[in-house]
Design a protein around this motif. Structure first.
Motif, PDB file in Angstrom:
ATOM      1  N   GLY A  43       0.809  -1.194   0.000  1.00 45.22           N
ATOM      2  CA  GLY A  43       0.000   0.000   0.000  1.00 45.22           C
ATOM      3  C   GLY A  43       0.847   1.251   0.000  1.00 45.22           C
ATOM      4  O   GLY A  43       1.980   1.259   0.439  1.00 45.22           O
ATOM      5  N   THR A  44       0.297   2.289  -0.487  1.00 45.49           N
ATOM      6  CA  THR A  44       0.948   3.579  -0.402  1.00 45.49           C
ATOM      7  C   THR A  44      -0.085   4.561   0.090  1.00 45.49           C
ATOM      8  O   THR A  44      -1.261   4.372  -0.073  1.00 45.49           O
ATOM      9  N   ALA A  45       0.362   5.589   0.699  1.00 46.29           N
ATOM     10  CA  ALA A  45      -0.606   6.509   1.267  1.00 46.29           C
ATOM     11  C   ALA A  45      -0.136   7.931   1.263  1.00 46.29           C
ATOM     12  O   ALA A  45       0.747   8.302   1.995  1.00 46.29           O
ATOM     13  N   GLY A  46      -0.742   8.748   0.440  1.00 48.76           N
ATOM     14  CA  GLY A  46      -0.746  10.189   0.443  1.00 48.76           C
ATOM     15  C   GLY A  46       0.492  10.895   0.933  1.00 48.76           C
ATOM     16  O   GLY A  46       1.598  10.565   0.560  1.00 48.76           O
ATOM     17  N   ASN A  47       0.254  12.035   1.778  1.00 51.89           N
ATOM     18  CA  ASN A  47       1.324  12.929   2.153  1.00 51.89           C
ATOM     19  C   ASN A  47       2.431  12.187   2.884  1.00 51.89           C
ATOM     20  O   ASN A  47       3.598  12.481   2.720  1.00 51.89           O
ATOM     21  N   THR A  50       2.957   5.157   2.499  1.00 53.59           N
ATOM     22  CA  THR A  50       3.530   3.984   3.106  1.00 53.59           C
ATOM     23  C   THR A  50       3.721   2.903   2.075  1.00 53.59           C
ATOM     24  O   THR A  50       2.973   2.801   1.125  1.00 53.59           O
ATOM     25  N   SER A  52       4.051  -1.026   2.324  1.00 58.65           N
ATOM     26  CA  SER A  52       4.006  -2.142   3.251  1.00 58.65           C
ATOM     27  C   SER A  52       4.688  -3.346   2.646  1.00 58.65           C
ATOM     28  O   SER A  52       4.231  -3.878   1.641  1.00 58.65           O
ATOM     29  N   VAL A 140      -1.067   6.460  -7.467  1.00 59.80           N
ATOM     30  CA  VAL A 140      -1.824   7.327  -8.374  1.00 59.80           C
ATOM     31  C   VAL A 140      -2.654   8.248  -7.500  1.00 59.80           C
ATOM     32  O   VAL A 140      -3.513   7.791  -6.754  1.00 59.80           O
TER      33      VAL A 140
ATOM     34  N   GLU B 130      -5.295   5.881  14.489  1.00 60.89           N
ATOM     35  CA  GLU B 130      -5.448   6.607  13.240  1.00 60.89           C
ATOM     36  C   GLU B 130      -6.749   6.249  12.534  1.00 60.89           C
ATOM     37  O   GLU B 130      -6.851   6.340  11.321  1.00 60.89           O
ATOM     38  N   PRO B 139      -3.477   2.987   9.082  1.00 62.79           N
ATOM     39  CA  PRO B 139      -3.085   3.096   7.677  1.00 62.79           C
ATOM     40  C   PRO B 139      -2.587   1.759   7.151  1.00 62.79           C
ATOM     41  O   PRO B 139      -2.381   0.808   7.911  1.00 62.79           O
ATOM     42  N   PRO B 140      -2.389   1.668   5.867  1.00 58.75           N
ATOM     43  CA  PRO B 140      -2.036   0.386   5.262  1.00 58.75           C
ATOM     44  C   PRO B 140      -0.809  -0.268   5.881  1.00 58.75           C
ATOM     45  O   PRO B 140      -0.757  -1.479   5.996  1.00 58.75           O
ATOM     46  N   ASP B 141       0.167   0.525   6.315  1.00 56.85           N
ATOM     47  CA  ASP B 141       1.369  -0.105   6.861  1.00 56.85           C
ATOM     48  C   ASP B 141       1.087  -0.742   8.209  1.00 56.85           C
ATOM     49  O   ASP B 141       1.920  -1.444   8.750  1.00 56.85           O
ATOM     50  N   PRO B 177      -2.857  14.394   7.140  1.00 56.86           N
ATOM     51  CA  PRO B 177      -2.793  13.556   5.939  1.00 56.86           C
ATOM     52  C   PRO B 177      -2.980  12.073   6.208  1.00 56.86           C
ATOM     53  O   PRO B 177      -2.985  11.281   5.268  1.00 56.86           O
ATOM     54  N   LYS B 178      -3.142  11.686   7.463  1.00 58.08           N
ATOM     55  CA  LYS B 178      -3.265  10.255   7.746  1.00 58.08           C
ATOM     56  C   LYS B 178      -4.627   9.917   8.329  1.00 58.08           C
ATOM     57  O   LYS B 178      -4.750   9.223   9.326  1.00 58.08           O
ATOM     58  N   TYR B 181      -8.545   7.593   3.631  1.00 54.57           N
ATOM     59  CA  TYR B 181      -7.938   6.575   2.768  1.00 54.57           C
ATOM     60  C   TYR B 181      -8.981   6.021   1.809  1.00 54.57           C
ATOM     61  O   TYR B 181     -10.168   5.967   2.115  1.00 54.57           O
ATOM     62  N   GLN B 184      -6.807   2.799  -4.494  1.00 59.58           N
ATOM     63  CA  GLN B 184      -6.246   3.563  -5.598  1.00 59.58           C
ATOM     64  C   GLN B 184      -7.263   3.649  -6.742  1.00 59.58           C
ATOM     65  O   GLN B 184      -7.303   4.616  -7.470  1.00 59.58           O
ATOM     66  N   GLU B 192      -4.453  -1.096  -4.162  1.00 55.52           N
ATOM     67  CA  GLU B 192      -4.051  -0.827  -2.793  1.00 55.52           C
ATOM     68  C   GLU B 192      -4.653   0.465  -2.248  1.00 55.52           C
ATOM     69  O   GLU B 192      -5.183   1.284  -2.986  1.00 55.52           O
ATOM     70  N   MET B 193      -4.562   0.578  -0.932  1.00 53.20           N
ATOM     71  CA  MET B 193      -5.140   1.738  -0.265  1.00 53.20           C
ATOM     72  C   MET B 193      -4.153   2.903  -0.329  1.00 53.20           C
ATOM     73  O   MET B 193      -2.958   2.716  -0.135  1.00 53.20           O
ATOM     74  N   VAL B 194      -4.648   4.055  -0.613  1.00 54.49           N
ATOM     75  CA  VAL B 194      -3.780   5.236  -0.659  1.00 54.49           C
ATOM     76  C   VAL B 194      -4.400   6.345   0.188  1.00 54.49           C
ATOM     77  O   VAL B 194      -5.608   6.378   0.416  1.00 54.49           O
ATOM     78  N   GLY B 195      -3.566   7.222   0.634  1.00 57.33           N
ATOM     79  CA  GLY B 195      -4.042   8.334   1.437  1.00 57.33           C
ATOM     80  C   GLY B 195      -4.651   9.423   0.561  1.00 57.33           C
ATOM     81  O   GLY B 195      -4.222   9.636  -0.569  1.00 57.33           O
ATOM     82  N   ILE B 196      -5.647  10.059   1.094  1.00 54.00           N
ATOM     83  CA  ILE B 196      -6.258  11.196   0.406  1.00 54.00           C
ATOM     84  C   ILE B 196      -5.860  12.447   1.174  1.00 54.00           C
ATOM     85  O   ILE B 196      -6.150  12.560   2.365  1.00 54.00           O
ATOM     86  N   ARG B 197      -5.204  13.339   0.508  1.00 56.84           N
ATOM     87  CA  ARG B 197      -4.722  14.520   1.219  1.00 56.84           C
ATOM     88  C   ARG B 197      -5.840  15.535   1.421  1.00 56.84           C
ATOM     89  O   ARG B 197      -6.572  15.851   0.496  1.00 56.84           O
TER      90      ARG B 197
END
Lengths: 615, 523
Positions: A43-47, A50, A52, A140, B130, B139-141, B177-178, B181, B184, B192-197
């Motif tokens: 996974g990756t996450a925004g600002n 991440t 994993s 993305v 979180e 978060p995903p990690d 920013p955390k 989510y 993608q 995968e899950m991504v963060g939305i700013r």
């Protein structure tokens, strides 16, 4: 309002303390040739993005990874999105390439729209809370998709305005709408630089038909929103020998790999020409281009980005935050920081990297042990006991030999911006960032453990004594890790205070800034750089750095970081063995930094791509 | 022409001749007849969340000491509730040290639209869970790959259709920013899950939502958005380009997934730009008015007054967007340190605030009280204007404010949940409902420290989703532990220590019942 001694240290504990199992793991890397990629591996996450990935289970370091051979298939990595930095630079270069001096006006007008796209944030890897290179933020992002589309629309408006139309499209374009033949010539010329390959007849036809249906603005918007512009598409040419899913990159794809590796932007005309003529595919032609590209000033900016993210210079604590605090005022004395000091500290470390990479090339060992300092302000110079700033041109000043060797003892790496140092954090950063070792997360009751003992800590206790009380005279779940993994490393650096000044005495102050006690600083420690080494003792920073410089994992950790930065993904200890070993062995042999940095382009896999159709 | 183009795009997306090209099927491309939006639309969802949290006694004061009603939630688990009564003194309406605001704003009428909900435990992660926006597990990690509630709801086919396909699926504002989510590729809830700013610049938010917006002449009509005709077409051209690459060039499966996600987002850009012609929400209500252009810029550092002003500007934009039918979902996040003048490490102070350091406790109380009054109550009052049929926009919303931490610092018990609005009359309001089992605390250490097991916070989120009319089948893929509950509803603490949650803390029925409607709360 006050920043109490306890809360300062408690915070540190909870950031880095360990629910210790007695084992230390290496920072997440991967073994095996699995799907990689900044986001592809997890996974990756925004600002604070991440990635994993499973932790490295064994204790292997790069020094013991499989030997490089042709059997090391390139790691399968999803296509890379242009980082926001790369996107901005590419767009600027594209406009300059098309418009020459007239590009400046368009660039200025576009700047506000481009700035709406937030920069990438350093990606987090596994349990590392501090992040890593922003190149790894490969998700993305909706703001990137929407932002780049708006930029494309705005650029199309600007570039088709009457004052620019003919210059941008060609003299055949006297007014909108533009004729098909004129559009065709424009697409052939501009389109190939946007999409970074010569266009096929079919591609040209498609964009010409857009003009027929929707006009030239739509052509430009579509080009600047195309996947081939926003992503480094690599379809490859022929299959590599003996591997059905490994492909040799086309010369234009190789050109883009080189330019984005070292410049963070599109190939220039010379590199494009080398791809066109095929000279880039010859050994001598390729080597010459690598040399030329690395020598180009643009490489300096890109290497700055490596040092910036590797050393987390964007995350340095603000030195002037506590300026109104009586304790901090008394601590800082006549060195009460300006708002600029933090930036000066960061700039110094970048200057050090630049100096040893470009100005007076040095080795990785020089980076670890050099006595040179690069203070660009008097304020920072005074922290080193110097009276004048470095002018940025002449030979940088040197401190007494071995007094504070290398980058690890520069102010930016040590300063907390607080009256107290943070030995736990200093130790943890060495473990994670310099040794590539992961520290397990803190036990849930870390704060409670500290709470139990806080009242028993005498008022005049030194930072070392406070740290020992809060982390080593408590439950085994805290003590086990602190005693071994973090504290000794931090204690050896206690000869530098919260502003990074050398000291032999710690002035313990109360919250009003009144001196409680002066305590001689104790920097003796058994640092356990090699975790199994329970006997080597150091007397302070000089000896600590000497031990660190001899440990092979430090070189391999540096190699891992550079390979990670280069590939924009977490390194694979098998698939990236050639690159990792090349850098590591270069360090062992005393290669200069520019040679190490260039060497990434000399790994055979640099010109190959594994394209897996399996899910 | 547009219609035929849309058909063409659908065919492209789903593949022609049965050959699915792999791009997502987008609910936005459903024909209008497939939608079943009611006249008022589903309740709006507004979530505010703050990282860290104040010491629990500051949040709740002594409110739970005088519960007037009690019942057995499960055998051996007694809960209680009573009406909320704010004390008016010194110009302030006060429920607790934090739940305190100007009495002219937090009026008795507004208090009657508020709830203080207690006893929700973040059982699937402690410390920095979180998960204050419902992405339980962090978060995903940290292992839990589920979206935050706002993103799930914004992209819910059911909710989106019932809302009349509003221009903006979910406003993500604030500056943490955390918190938010999503996948993608949110339309397919894949990848995968991504963060939305979040956007912390009210000027940018205004520009995004209102730059092309014109208030309709008559009320309750679809908002008029001036679409850019060229923009609609260009996206199609980009899709054509991608389709060509996808069909004719060598790409890995991962490449395709990544580019599919990009194209899906690009379609969303186009959908928003098309505005009314593509469906733009249930429509502007009687309170719809284009807000003034707010001053741009981000947070002014650690400056409570400046932070309040900035967040209130964001509130202005959110309230107007809600009233004008531009969106029905919004989040406002905050790390917390903008609402204090403290110059040190705010995270460290959060530990010290847990009774270790009185000045730190007060500092946190002040910061969170400032947010409550200046931001949470502010937006509630701005939404509390007539929407017709005797209800206000606030009445037709469910608005929640959560902190990350529970009763103690980094603790996961009793995560505070404060609400406004009754979700269109579905929830009772004006109450303190305490779901903690105070009758029989499960473990002595907790009892000594005033900790009591409640119910999983998953149950609260599940109830929120029920109130929005989203069928459980939509979140089944995110449900584990307790079937039907939102998120991984199981005790996941490692290692179990006294600060953590153990299954034994709960009487029989609590964990399996996490998908049940919560008694007392519902009308």
């Amino acid at each position: 309002m006050r920043s109490s001694k306890i809360s300062q240290v408690v915070g540190v504990i909870c950031l880095v303390a360990s629910g210790c199992s007695g084992n230390i793991e290496h920072e997440p890397g991967k073994t095996g040739n699995s799907q990689g990629g900044g986001s592809g591996g997890g996974g990756t996450a925004g600002n604070n993005s991440t990635v994993s990935l499973p932790p490295l289970k064994d204790d292997t370091t790069v020094a013991t990874t499989p030997t490089c051979s042709m059997a090391n298939k390139p790691v399968s990595q999803e296509i890379r999105r242009l980082s926001v930095r790369q996107y901005r630079r590419t767009l600027n270069d594209l406009l300059t390439s098309a418009l020459g001096d007239a590009a400046a006006g368009v660039q200025t007008k576009l700047a506000a729209t481009i700035e709406l796209i937030p920069d990438d944030a350093p990606a987090r890897i596994g349990s590392d809370p501090h992040g890593t290179f922003r190149r790894l933020s490969q998700e993305v992002r909706a703001d990137f998709v929407e932002g780049s589309y708006k930029v494309a629309e705005t650029a199309a408006d600007l570039l088709t305005a009457p004052d620019l139309l003919a210059k941008f499209v060609g003299s055949c374009a006297t007014a909108m709408p533009v004729a098909a033949d004129c559009t065709r010539a424009f697409v052939e010329k501009f389109g190939r630089r946007v999409l970074r390959h010569p266009l096929t007849a079919g591609e040209v036809d498609r964009y010409v038909s857009i003009n027929a249906n929707s006009g030239l603005k739509a052509v430009i918007t579509a080009l600047l929103s195309a996947p081939g512009f926003l992503y480094l598409l690599e379809h490859g040419d022929k299959a590599a020998d003996g591997a059905a899913d490994v492909f040799v990159l086309t010369p234009f794809e190789v050109a883009s790999r080189l330019s984005y590796q070292f410049w963070d932007t599109m190939p220039d005309d010379t590199l494009w020409k080398a791809a066109e003529t095929g000279s880039l595919l010859t050994s001598s032609g390729y080597a010459a281009e690598v040399e030329r590209i690395f020598a180009d000033p643009r490489t300096r900016d890109t290497m700055d980005m490596f040092f910036l993210d590797w050393l987390m210079l964007d995350e340095l604590p603000k030195m002037d935050t506590l300026n109104a605090d009586p304790e901090y005022k008394a601590f800082a004395g006549d060195a009460l920081p300006s708002a600029k000091l933090t930036d000066d500290m960061a700039e110094e470390l970048l200057s050090m990297g630049r100096h040893l990479t470009f100005n007076a090339p040095g080795t990785f060992n020089d980076l670890l042990t050099s006595d040179l300092v690069f203070p660009r302000s008097v304020e920072l110079a005074r922290l080193y006991g110097l009276s004048a700033a470095w002018d940025g041109k002449s030979a940088p000043p040197a401190l007494a030999k071995g007094a504070r060797p290398g980058y690890l003892t520069r102010a930016g790496m040590l300063a907390s911006g607080m009256p107290r140092t943070r030995p736990v954090l200093r130790g943890a950063l060495l473990r994670t960032k310099t040794f590539c070792e992961a520290i397990p997360p803190p036990p849930a009751d870390a704060a409670d453990e500290a709470e139990k003992v806080k009242d028993s800590i005498p008022a005049g206790a030194s930072t070392r004594e406070v740290t020992i009380s809060l982390t080593e005279k408590v439950a085994a779940s805290c003590k086990g890790c602190h005693q071994v993994f973090t504290n000794p490393l931090g204690f050896a650096l206690e000869g530098f205070d919260g502003l990074g000044r050398a000291r032999t005495v710690e002035k313990v102050l109360d919250s009003k800034g009144k001196l409680i006690k002066e305590v001689p600083v104790d920097t003796r420690a058994i640092p356990r750089v090699d975790i199994d080494d329970e006997t080597t003792e150091v007397s302070g920073a000089g000896e600590l750095v000497a031990v660190i410089a001899k440990d092979k994992k430090v070189a391999s950790c540096f190699a891992r970081n550079y390979v990670r930065y280069s590939n924009a993904r977490v390194e694979d200890l098998t698939g990236d063995a050639c690159a990792l070993n090349l850098v590591t062995s270069g360090i062992d042999k005393g290669a200069k930094l520019p040679e190490l940095f260039r060497s990434i382009a000399l790994v055979p896999s640099f010109k190959l791509r594994t394209i897996s159709v399996k899910d | 022409m547009i219609a035929s183009r849309q058909v063409s795009r659908r065919q492209f997306l789903r593949g022609s001749g049965g050959a699915v090209v792999g791009l997502p099927f987008l609910p936005s491309l459903l024909p209008a007849s497939a939608e079943a939006a009611g006249p008022g639309g589903p309740p709006r969802l507004i979530l505010m969340a703050e990282r860290l949290g104040a010491y629990g006694s500051s949040m709740h004061g002594t409110m739970s000491d005088t519960l007037t009603n009690k019942m057995q939630l499960y055998p051996g688990h007694e809960i209680g509730w009573s009406n909320l009564n704010a004390v008016n003194a010194g110009g302030k309406a006060t429920l607790s040290p934090i739940l305190k605001a100007n009495a002219n704003t937090l009026t008795p009428a507004l208090v009657k639209k508020m709830n203080v909900l207690r006893g929700f435990d973040a059982i699937s992660w402690g410390g920095h869970n979180e998960g204050a926006l419902g992405n339980l597990g962090g978060p995903p990690d940290k292992g839990a790959a589920i979206p935050s509630i706002d993103q799930f709801v914004g992209y819910s086919p059911t909710y989106f259709a019932a809302s009349g396909k509003p221009v903006e699926r979910a406003i993500v504002s604030g500056h943490d920013p955390k918190m938010n989510y999503n996948h993608q590729n949110p339309a397919t809830r894949s990848a995968e899950m991504v963060g939305i700013r979040p956007t912390s610049d009210p000027g940018a938010l205004f520009s995004k939502l209102f730059s092309q917006f014109t208030v309709p002449v008559a009320g309750n009509k679809p908002p008029v958005v001036d679409p850019k005709p060229a923009g609609k077409l260009v996206v199609d051209h980009v899709l054509d380009d991608y389709k060509f690459i996808r069909d004719n060039r060598r790409l890995s499966s991962a490449d395709k997934r990544k580019l599919d996600a990009h194209m899906t987002m690009l379609l969303e850009v186009q959908r928003r730009a098309m505005g009314a012609s593509g469906g733009a929400g249930i429509g502007a209500g009687p309170g719809c008015a284009k807000p003034g252009t707010p001053k741009g810029g981000g947070l002014p550092g650690r400056n409570p007054a400046g932070a309040v002003a900035l967040y209130q500007s964001i509130n202005d934009v959110i309230a107007a967007a809600m009233k004008c039918g531009i969106t029905r979902v919004a989040t406002v996040s905050n790390y917390g340190d903008a609402f204090t003048t403290f110059n040190g490490d705010w995270h460290s102070q959060s530990h010290a605030s847990a009774g270790m350091d009185n000045s730190a406790t007060q500092m946190f109380t002040d910061a969170y009280q400032t947010f409550f009054e200046g931001v949470f109550v502010d937006l509630a009052s701005k939404l509390d204007t007539d929407e017709g049929a005797g209800r206000t926009y606030l009445d037709n919303s469910i608005m929640l404010w959560l902190n990350e931490h529970g009763a103690k610092d980094h603790g996961c018990h009793d995560v505070p949940v404060i609400s406004f609005g009754g979700a269109s009359g579905q929830f009772k309001t004006g109450m303190l409902i305490d779901y903690r089992n105070r009758a029989t605390p499960a473990w002595t250490w907790a009892k000594k420290n005033n900790y009591y097991a409640g119910v999983p916070i998953h149950q609260m989120w599940t109830n929120i989703l029920y109130s929005l009319g989203i069928p459980p089948a939509e979140w089944a893929k995110y449900s584990s532990g307790t079937p039907g509950a939102w998120g991984p509803c199981k005790v996941m603490q490692q290692p179990p220590t006294k600060l953590e949650v153990l299954p034994s803390h709960y009487v029989a029925g609590v964990l399996p019942g996490a998908a049940n409607k919560l008694p007392v709360w519902w009308t």
